[in-house]
Write a protein that holds these residues in place. Structure first.
Motif, mmCIF file in Angstrom:
data_model
loop_
_atom_site.group_PDB
_atom_site.id
_atom_site.type_symbol
_atom_site.label_atom_id
_atom_site.label_comp_id
_atom_site.label_asym_id
_atom_site.label_seq_id
_atom_site.Cartn_x
_atom_site.Cartn_y
_atom_site.Cartn_z
ATOM 1 N N LEU A 81 0.809 -1.204 0.000
ATOM 2 C CA LEU A 81 0.000 0.000 0.000
ATOM 3 C C LEU A 81 0.846 1.259 0.000
ATOM 4 C CD1 LEU A 81 -2.835 -1.026 2.446
ATOM 5 C CD2 LEU A 81 -2.892 -0.933 -0.033
ATOM 6 N N SER A 82 2.056 1.206 0.495
ATOM 7 C CA SER A 82 2.894 2.398 0.488
ATOM 8 C C SER A 82 4.357 2.000 0.524
ATOM 9 C CB SER A 82 2.579 3.288 1.690
ATOM 10 O OG SER A 82 3.467 4.371 1.739
ATOM 11 N N PRO A 83 5.186 2.587 -0.341
ATOM 12 C CA PRO A 83 6.616 2.267 -0.301
ATOM 13 C C PRO A 83 7.330 2.979 0.829
ATOM 14 C CG PRO A 83 6.199 3.903 -1.980
ATOM 15 C CD PRO A 83 4.855 3.506 -1.420
ATOM 16 N N TYR A 84 6.648 3.863 1.533
ATOM 17 C CA TYR A 84 7.305 4.669 2.542
ATOM 18 C C TYR A 84 7.154 4.114 3.949
ATOM 19 C CZ TYR A 84 7.549 8.013 -1.229
ATOM 20 O OH TYR A 84 7.800 8.620 -2.426
ATOM 21 N N LEU A 85 6.477 2.959 4.117
ATOM 22 C CA LEU A 85 6.335 2.379 5.438
ATOM 23 C C LEU A 85 7.569 1.559 5.785
ATOM 24 C CD1 LEU A 85 2.633 1.219 5.490
ATOM 25 C CD2 LEU A 85 3.641 3.164 6.652
ATOM 26 N N PRO A 86 8.206 1.827 6.926
ATOM 27 C CA PRO A 86 9.385 1.045 7.317
ATOM 28 C C PRO A 86 8.977 -0.340 7.796
ATOM 29 C CG PRO A 86 8.821 2.659 8.997
ATOM 30 C CD PRO A 86 7.900 2.915 7.841
ATOM 31 N N LEU A 138 16.175 -2.798 21.224
ATOM 32 C CA LEU A 138 16.933 -1.643 20.732
ATOM 33 C C LEU A 138 17.411 -1.873 19.306
ATOM 34 C CD1 LEU A 138 18.286 1.092 21.173
ATOM 35 C CD2 LEU A 138 20.228 -0.122 22.210
ATOM 36 N N ALA A 139 17.856 -3.098 19.014
ATOM 37 C CA ALA A 139 18.297 -3.401 17.649
ATOM 38 C C ALA A 139 17.148 -3.224 16.660
ATOM 39 C CB ALA A 139 18.852 -4.832 17.586
ATOM 40 N N SER A 140 15.953 -3.666 17.060
ATOM 41 C CA SER A 140 14.788 -3.479 16.199
ATOM 42 C C SER A 140 14.463 -2.003 16.038
ATOM 43 C CB SER A 140 13.593 -4.229 16.793
ATOM 44 O OG SER A 140 12.434 -4.019 16.011
ATOM 45 N N MET A 141 14.546 -1.244 17.120
ATOM 46 C CA MET A 141 14.285 0.200 17.058
ATOM 47 C C MET A 141 15.286 0.895 16.140
ATOM 48 S SD MET A 141 13.463 0.882 21.109
ATOM 49 C CE MET A 141 13.333 2.663 20.927
ATOM 50 N N LEU A 142 16.548 0.520 16.277
ATOM 51 C CA LEU A 142 17.584 1.122 15.427
ATOM 52 C C LEU A 142 17.368 0.772 13.958
ATOM 53 C CD1 LEU A 142 20.733 0.534 17.666
ATOM 54 C CD2 LEU A 142 19.706 2.742 17.100
ATOM 55 N N ARG A 143 16.972 -0.480 13.708
ATOM 56 C CA ARG A 143 16.702 -0.900 12.331
ATOM 57 C C ARG A 143 15.559 -0.089 11.728
ATOM 58 N NH1 ARG A 143 13.267 -6.078 11.918
ATOM 59 N NH2 ARG A 143 11.872 -4.442 12.661
ATOM 60 N N PHE A 170 14.368 2.797 12.803
ATOM 61 C CA PHE A 170 14.736 4.217 12.734
ATOM 62 C C PHE A 170 15.648 4.474 11.534
ATOM 63 C CE2 PHE A 170 17.207 7.964 13.989
ATOM 64 C CZ PHE A 170 16.187 8.832 14.364
ATOM 65 N N GLN A 171 16.594 3.569 11.323
ATOM 66 C CA GLN A 171 17.498 3.718 10.177
ATOM 67 C C GLN A 171 16.746 3.601 8.862
ATOM 68 O OE1 GLN A 171 20.452 0.627 9.751
ATOM 69 N NE2 GLN A 171 21.892 1.974 8.705
ATOM 70 N N ALA A 172 15.808 2.630 8.792
ATOM 71 C CA ALA A 172 15.025 2.475 7.565
ATOM 72 C C ALA A 172 14.213 3.724 7.278
ATOM 73 C CB ALA A 172 14.102 1.257 7.687
ATOM 74 N N GLU A 173 13.633 4.280 8.345
ATOM 75 C CA GLU A 173 12.834 5.498 8.167
ATOM 76 C C GLU A 173 13.705 6.667 7.717
ATOM 77 O OE1 GLU A 173 9.618 7.916 10.851
ATOM 78 O OE2 GLU A 173 11.588 7.489 11.700
ATOM 79 N N GLN A 174 14.877 6.798 8.330
ATOM 80 C CA GLN A 174 15.764 7.900 7.956
ATOM 81 C C GLN A 174 16.233 7.755 6.509
ATOM 82 O OE1 GLN A 174 16.253 10.598 9.904
ATOM 83 N NE2 GLN A 174 14.760 9.562 11.209
ATOM 84 N N PRO A 227 8.659 3.094 13.638
ATOM 85 C CA PRO A 227 9.891 3.810 13.981
ATOM 86 C C PRO A 227 9.735 4.561 15.288
ATOM 87 C CG PRO A 227 8.732 4.928 12.206
ATOM 88 C CD PRO A 227 8.026 3.630 12.421
ATOM 89 N N PRO A 228 10.740 4.520 16.146
ATOM 90 C CA PRO A 228 10.621 5.163 17.458
ATOM 91 C C PRO A 228 10.820 6.661 17.362
ATOM 92 C CG PRO A 228 12.795 4.216 17.213
ATOM 93 C CD PRO A 228 12.042 3.859 15.957
ATOM 94 N N GLU A 229 10.334 7.338 18.375
ATOM 95 C CA GLU A 229 10.637 8.753 18.519
ATOM 96 C C GLU A 229 12.112 8.891 18.883
ATOM 97 O OE1 GLU A 229 8.810 11.315 18.061
ATOM 98 O OE2 GLU A 229 6.723 10.682 18.114
ATOM 99 N N PRO A 230 12.763 9.977 18.482
ATOM 100 C CA PRO A 230 14.173 10.150 18.871
ATOM 101 C C PRO A 230 14.369 10.116 20.381
ATOM 102 C CG PRO A 230 13.583 11.705 17.134
ATOM 103 C CD PRO A 230 12.316 11.026 17.543
ATOM 104 N N GLU A 231 13.403 10.687 21.131
ATOM 105 C CA GLU A 231 13.526 10.680 22.588
ATOM 106 C C GLU A 231 13.481 9.252 23.143
ATOM 107 O OE1 GLU A 231 11.352 12.347 20.853
ATOM 108 O OE2 GLU A 231 11.912 14.469 21.089
ATOM 109 N N GLU A 232 12.637 8.418 22.557
ATOM 110 C CA GLU A 232 12.554 7.028 23.001
ATOM 111 C C GLU A 232 13.855 6.286 22.702
ATOM 112 O OE1 GLU A 232 9.225 5.395 21.005
ATOM 113 O OE2 GLU A 232 7.744 6.620 22.044
ATOM 114 N N LEU A 233 14.419 6.553 21.542
ATOM 115 C CA LEU A 233 15.671 5.891 21.167
ATOM 116 C C LEU A 233 16.805 6.330 22.089
ATOM 117 C CD1 LEU A 233 16.890 3.956 19.126
ATOM 118 C CD2 LEU A 233 17.362 5.898 17.636
ATOM 119 N N ILE A 234 16.856 7.611 22.406
ATOM 120 C CA ILE A 234 17.901 8.111 23.308
ATOM 121 C C ILE A 234 17.756 7.486 24.690
ATOM 122 C CG2 ILE A 234 18.754 10.178 24.481
ATOM 123 C CD1 ILE A 234 18.009 11.753 21.957
#
Length: 365
Positions: free
Chosen positions: A204-209, A293-298, A300-304, A213-220
């Motif tokens: 349905l969308s090529p832009y879905l990771p 965390l590894a999943s969050m980083l993955r 987040f990286q895909a989204e970025q 994806p986590p919020e930057p505050e959650e990742l920090i």
């Protein structure tokens, strides 16, 4: 991904346009912040109502369609929230809009929702009824000759009757799904069908990771928790390293001389077992946190990466626009350089004799 706020939402809705990229980018942002779905849908409806252009209202509906369909895999929040407001939305559009393109596009959206099971047939029929209620009322009023809406020619309801007939015909055509739409649903955005609106329901969308994806505050915060994890606890690790060897070696039991020594060793063993159990539990929790965390980083990286691709596309578009503007600027400069310099022309006003007066012209000598 920018943090959510009411002002940020209003700004993004104000900057929204009908392009595929604009709709999908904002749709991704809204899905990412779906925990604010209630206030987002409320603000969306308010802005749709205040939109002056019917094209802008249609763009808002394209956005809602993209969010509703692409958020299904992450949760039912948006689908349920929009279902509560959609009756009012279609009533508002039916009462305030007259564009044939708008009503035709909304009819195709409803057909797609019905075909893909986004909503049941009963609410979709209700949406169609609310969308076309005002049309039917106008047509009935025009046919009975009681319409009080003046047209530009000064007659009562003449122009309204013609519009009502056209829209009644459109309603009949929309209510009868065509074979082409059944076999291959067309995209809602006519000019550029988005990936979230074509016939491929699986993409349905090529832009879905890959995940949410986590919020930057959650990742920090997650990274900070890892820094203070069990594997980084040097004090406990030193205590474990300094445990006496006799508590873990069975051969040392033969060296026990009396009951008191055996009790002392048993106490040491029990304390060591408790220490190791607690530390192992902390290590197991840390492993779960690191996996998360590894999943969050993955994600987040895909989204970025996706946002980077979109930014690069926008950059290329702006570079092309800049090149065109520079070319126009150069053309204007060349044109200006070819124009005559009026300051270099000779002054002809002071060297000519004054024009003769009327007396001089008709004076007979």
């Amino acid at each position: 991904m920018s943090a959510f706020s009411d002002s940020a939402l209003l700004k993004k809705l104000g900057e929204l346009n009908s392009s595929q990229q604009s709709i999908q980018t904002l749709s991704l942002w809204l899905i990412h912040h779906r925990k604010h779905h209630a206030s987002i849908v409320k603000t969306w409806f308010k802005e749709l109502q205040s939109a002056v252009s019917e094209g802008k209202k249609l763009t808002f509906m394209y956005l809602a369609n993209d969010v509703i369909q692409n958020s299904k895999k992450k949760g039912p929040e948006y689908g349920k929230e929009f279902s509560q407001i959609l009756p009012k939305v279609f009533t508002h559009i039916g009462e305030t809009c007259t564009s044939e393109k708008l009503f035709g596009s909304l009819g195709r959206i409803l057909n797609i929702w019905e075909e893909r099971g986004v909503y049941d047939s009963k609410p979709i029929n209700e949406y169609r009824g609310r969308l076309n209620k005002e049309i039917k009322d106008r047509a009935d009023a025009s046919s009975s000759g009681t319409s009080s809406e003046p047209n530009t020619n000064g007659s009562q309801g003449g122009g309204s009757k013609e519009k009502s007939e056209k829209r009644e015909k459109r309603k009949h055509e929309e209510g009868k799904p065509s074979k082409v739409k059944r076999s291959r649903p067309q995209g809602v955005v006519e000019e550029k069908p988005s990936a979230g609106q074509n016939g491929d329901a699986g993409h349905l969308s090529p832009y879905l990771p890959l995940g949410d994806p986590p919020e930057p505050e959650e990742l920090i915060k997650a990274l900070a928790n890892i820094e203070n994890s069990a594997s980084s606890d040097a004090v406990v690790r030193e205590r474990i390293a300094n445990l006496p060897p006799e508590i873990s070696e069975i051969g040392c039991l033969s060296k026990l001389e009396d009951k008191d020594a055996a009790k002392a060793l048993a106490k040491q063993v029990n304390e060591a077992v408790q220490l190791l159990n607690e530390y192992n539990a902390r290590l197991a929790a840390e492993m779960e946190e690191r996996t998360k965390l590894a999943s969050m980083l993955r994600d987040f990286q895909a989204e970025q990466k996706e946002l980077l691709v979109q930014a690069e596309k926008r950059l290329d578009e702006y570079k092309q626009k800049l090149n065109r503007m520079v070319a126009v600027q150069k053309e204007i400069r060349d044109h200006l350089s070819n124009l005559p310099d009026l300051t270099q022309l000779p002054d002809v006003t002071g060297g000519l004799a004054p024009l003769p007066s009327a007396g001089d012209l008709f004076n007979i000598h």
